[in-house]
Design an enzyme around this catalytic site. Structure first.
Site, mmCIF file in Angstrom:
data_model
loop_
_atom_site.group_PDB
_atom_site.id
_atom_site.type_symbol
_atom_site.label_atom_id
_atom_site.label_comp_id
_atom_site.label_asym_id
_atom_site.label_seq_id
_atom_site.Cartn_x
_atom_site.Cartn_y
_atom_site.Cartn_z
ATOM 1 N N ASP A 255 -6.371 -58.399 28.500
ATOM 2 C CA ASP A 255 -6.743 -59.123 27.247
ATOM 3 C C ASP A 255 -6.904 -58.471 26.181
ATOM 4 O O ASP A 255 -6.315 -56.965 26.382
ATOM 5 C CB ASP A 255 -8.497 -59.305 27.438
HETATM 6 C C1 GLC Z 1 -9.909 -62.721 23.095
HETATM 7 C C2 GLC Z 1 -10.794 -63.692 25.106
HETATM 8 C C3 GLC Z 1 -9.299 -64.129 25.531
HETATM 9 C C4 GLC Z 1 -7.688 -64.360 24.708
HETATM 10 C C5 GLC Z 1 -7.393 -63.551 24.545
HETATM 11 C C6 GLC Z 1 -5.921 -63.794 23.358
HETATM 12 O O1 GLC Z 1 -10.496 -61.681 23.668
HETATM 13 O O2 GLC Z 1 -11.167 -61.762 25.488
HETATM 14 O O3 GLC Z 1 -9.891 -65.437 26.853
HETATM 15 O O4 GLC Z 1 -7.549 -65.516 25.615
HETATM 16 O O5 GLC Z 1 -8.226 -62.614 23.481
HETATM 17 O O6 GLC Z 1 -7.047 -64.504 22.315
#
Ligand code: GLC
Length: 718
Positions: A255
């Site tokens: 993430d």
């Molecule tokens: C965010 C979220 C995740 C998302 C990623 C890219 O912090 O936790 O769900 O896909 O970053 O935006």
């Protein structure tokens, strides 16, 4: 694919391998920056969270394909969670449709729009089972039930990945957030989680296993630590279970910054240590920590990771690029955008209709379009708010608000007066309420659109108090004093504690955030052009103090019995006089409305359940069926639900577990036979010490309209 990938891999340098494992979000400005284009030319970037601008994307892609040494194409990604330009209900609302087909259709449309903008990878579906409405990301989930999350997650994967024109994937999907993110302590985002082995298997991993079996192209590891290990470096779960036990061979992306966050977690000493732990934990791509780009080479030179580790991850990445057909055609047609087509908007409207749950109706709905109608509440005229969280690329000119839709419906038939009452849903100034009250007094009926602005749910948007924000409750009380009949429509990103407001209303529709066409959908429902068919995918609590409150709970040794509420306790009551069972003196026991609940404009009667046998062995198929009759005068959909209880287990078992549901149209006055099948596979649970087992003994089975109704029948697993 394997021959191609193995050959390519054999020709890659260490630097090029590390480049494939690096993902960044350049933003629009970055796509034109020389530093970025030089990095692409050197093969230092493998995938990007990119803007939806085909011409610009093709420019950078051309550098990757034609100017880098090996010409490996980039994958462009975006969070396409519940629509791209055409926005569908938030996933919690999509779950309320209990209609996997409409969820798949919505994902197909989102994929068409996103791909036409150059996106080939979405970070969806999120299948984090969510039992805590304080958690802002419950909005993005398919609710509190593992089976529901699995069914809707699979439908979403199919909708995104299916490509009817080639053997390639259309848009790669991503099972997230692996795993246990929804168990955040206190419903506070990113918070620590403690999940017992059986809960991990039966509740939180279950939807992910379904997606792995479905062939989801990627997984995303979660921010949270689970039982003391952050998921970005959690080998026992992300490698031993996901890779070795399940045999999953897709890409695992971190993430945003989650690898780096293992340092504040207190799990890694520094970014270099975190990079090593993430490789050991099976993370193939580093999103935005720059841990891999900065430290993998030295870790390799120090022997802390091996080139085999790199090859494993790079192979997963190259295979994903192959499955997307990027080695054949890495470019996006310029000017081919297919945004907000009439058919897409119609599908969004249908999804919004099916996502709304009729909680209460004293006969007031459906309304006749006549006389004078007062539309009140700031959310009645908030077309962008109704989109909900996670729709950064939405067409914000497309949404039709509730008041606009009601006006259109009533044109020439009824007069409509609109007064927001509050300047916005968090507004605490009560000055405008008097005008809303006057509007109500001048009208025959009142439509009060209450709820949350979209900023109050989604990532990092948690609320400890889940009542209506601002002075909306005060407004409801003022409207109630007018004596006019009130329809309360709640537009929110979570279950709210609105027991008092529901009590004051004559009819209540819980609409979540319904997307671009929420307004017309709600108008269709209010005026009877559509019949409500939504069912709750989460329990609605009476108050936050009850949380967690979910239907598939354990029974305890002292289930609630002879409840005496706080106000009914005699003064001076002796400690021994109130009984000793499991409930709250000020909230009783159980939710205000339970999972699977929802009303219609007709009524349904369930006949007795018939079983094909009163006992099954592990190889048998049990058939369970019953007649469902539409006893009213409106053709309508009914969502028939199958629940099972393992009456006695070597571990305590939930009082009910959803094992199937069928949404069927039953014409007024007619009945339909609904049949489900079950095998011992459906009865398995994770027994600590024995693994997945289905235990012989008696089971109770319901075919019912919600998780608290129906007459159970027994069968034996022998
Ligand atoms: C965010 C979220 C995740 C998302 C990623 C890219 O912090 O936790 O769900 O896909 O970053 O935006």
């Amino acid at each position: 694919m394997d021959v191609f990938v193995d050959d390519l891999l054999s020709r890659m340098t260490v630097e090029e391998k590390i480049g494939q494992m690096h993902q960044l979000a350049p933003g629009r400005a970055g796509m034109e920056a020389d530093w970025l284009r030089e990095a692409v030319r050197k093969g230092e970037i493998g995938t990007m969270l990119a803007p939806g601008e085909p011409a610009l994307l093709n420019e950078v892609q051309r550098i990757a394909v034609e100017e880098s040494r090996l010409g490996i194409p980039l994958i462009y990604a975006h969070d396409v969670i519940h629509g791209y330009k055409t926005v569908f209900p938030i996933p919690l609302g999509l779950a309320a449709t209990f209609n996997p087909a409409i969820v798949e259709k919505g994902s197909e449309i989102a994929a068409m729009e996103a791909r036409s903008a150059g996106m080939r990878w979405t970070f969806a579906p999120m299948v984090d089972v969510s039992r805590d409405p304080r958690w802002g990301r419950i909005a993005e989930s398919f609710g509190e039930d593992p089976y529901m999350n699995a069914v809707m997650g699979v439908a979403t994967v199919r909708g995104f990945q299916k490509d009817t024109t080639s053997e390639y994937l259309n848009v790669a999907a991503c099972a997230k957030h692996f795993v246990g993110y929804g168990a955040a302590e206190g419903g506070k985002d990113y918070n620590t989680t403690h999940v017992t082995e059986d809960q991990l298997r039966d509740v939180y991993l279950a939807p992910f296993k379904a997606l792995a079996d479905e062939g989801v192209a990627s997984f995303m590891c979660a921010f949270n630590d689970i039982n003391g290990r952050p998921m970005s470096g959690n080998r026992p779960v992300a490698v031993d279970i996901l890779r070795d036990e399940w045999g999953y061979d897709g890409v695992m992306v971190s993430d945003w910054g989650s690898i780096a966050q293992m340092v504040p977690h207190g799990y890694c000493t520094d970014l270099k240590d975190a990079a090593g732990r993430a490789v050991e934990g099976g993370v193939d791509i580093d999103m935005e920590s720059r841990a891999y780009a900065t430290h993998l080479k030295e870790l390799l030179e120090e022997g802390k990771i091996s080139e085999r580790d790199l090859d494993r991850s790079v192979r997963n990445i190259l295979c994903m690029k192959w499955k997307l057909g990027l080695f054949e055609n890495p470019y996006t047609e310029v000017g081919g955008e297919k945004f907000c087509l009439p058919s897409s908007l119609e599908a969004s409207r249908e999804a919004a209709v099916e996502s709304a749950v009729l909680l209460k109706n004293d006969g007031m709905l459906p309304l006749q379009c006549k006389g004078r109608i007062a539309v009140v509440g700031p959310l009645a005229d908030a077309p962008v708010e109704q989109l909900g969280t996670w729709c950064g690329r939405a067409d914000e000119d497309a949404p039709v608000s509730a008041v606009e839709a009601v006006r259109a419906e009533c044109a020439g038939k009824a007069s409509v007066v609109f007064e927001p009452g509050l300047t916005f849903s968090r507004g605490r100034s009560e000055k405008g309420i008097a005008k809303a009250v006057r509007a109500a007094e001048s009208a025959d009926v009142v439509l009060f659109f209450a709820g949350e602005e979209r900023i109050l749910s989604g990532e990092a948007r948690c609320r400890a108090d889940i009542t209506l924000p601002g002075a909306q409750k005060e407004m409801m009380k003022a409207l109630k004093k007018t004596g006019k009949p009130i329809v309360l429509v709640v537009m929110a990103g979570r279950p709210l504690a609105v027991a008092e407001e529901i009590e004051m209303a004559d009819a209540v529709i819980y609409a979540f955030h319904g997307g671009t066409m929420a307004g017309p959908a709600l108008s269709d429902l209010i005026f009877g052009k559509a019949v409500p068919s939504g069912r709750l995918p989460v329990c609605l609590p009476r108050m936050a103090g009850q949380i967690p409150v979910y239907y598939n709970r354990r029974n305890t040794g002292r289930p609630a019995h002879n409840i005496v509420m706080l106000d009914d306790i005699p003064i001076g009551a002796r400690q021994s006089t109130l009984g000793h069972t499991s409930y709250y003196l000020d909230a009783g026991d159980g939710p205000l409305y339970t999972f699977g609940y929802g009303l219609s404009y007709t009524t349904f009667e369930y006949g007795p359940v018939t079983l094909s046998s009163s006992e099954i062995t592990s190889g048998d198929v049990l058939k369970a069926s019953c007649e469902v009759r539409n006893t009213g005068n409106a053709d309508a959909y009914e969502t028939v639900q199958l629940y099972v209880r393992d009456d006695v287990g070597s571990m305590t078992r939930p009082v009910r577990e959803l094992k199937g549901f069928r949404k069927i149209l039953i014409p007024a006055g007619e009945s339909r036979k609904v049949e489900f099948t079950l095998t011992s596979e459906d009865l398995k649970y994770w027994n600590i010490g024995q693994g997945f087992i289905a235990e012989p003994g008696t089971y109770t089975l319901w075919i019912a309209p919600d998780s608290a109704s129906g007459t159970g029948v027994n069968f034996e697993l022998i």
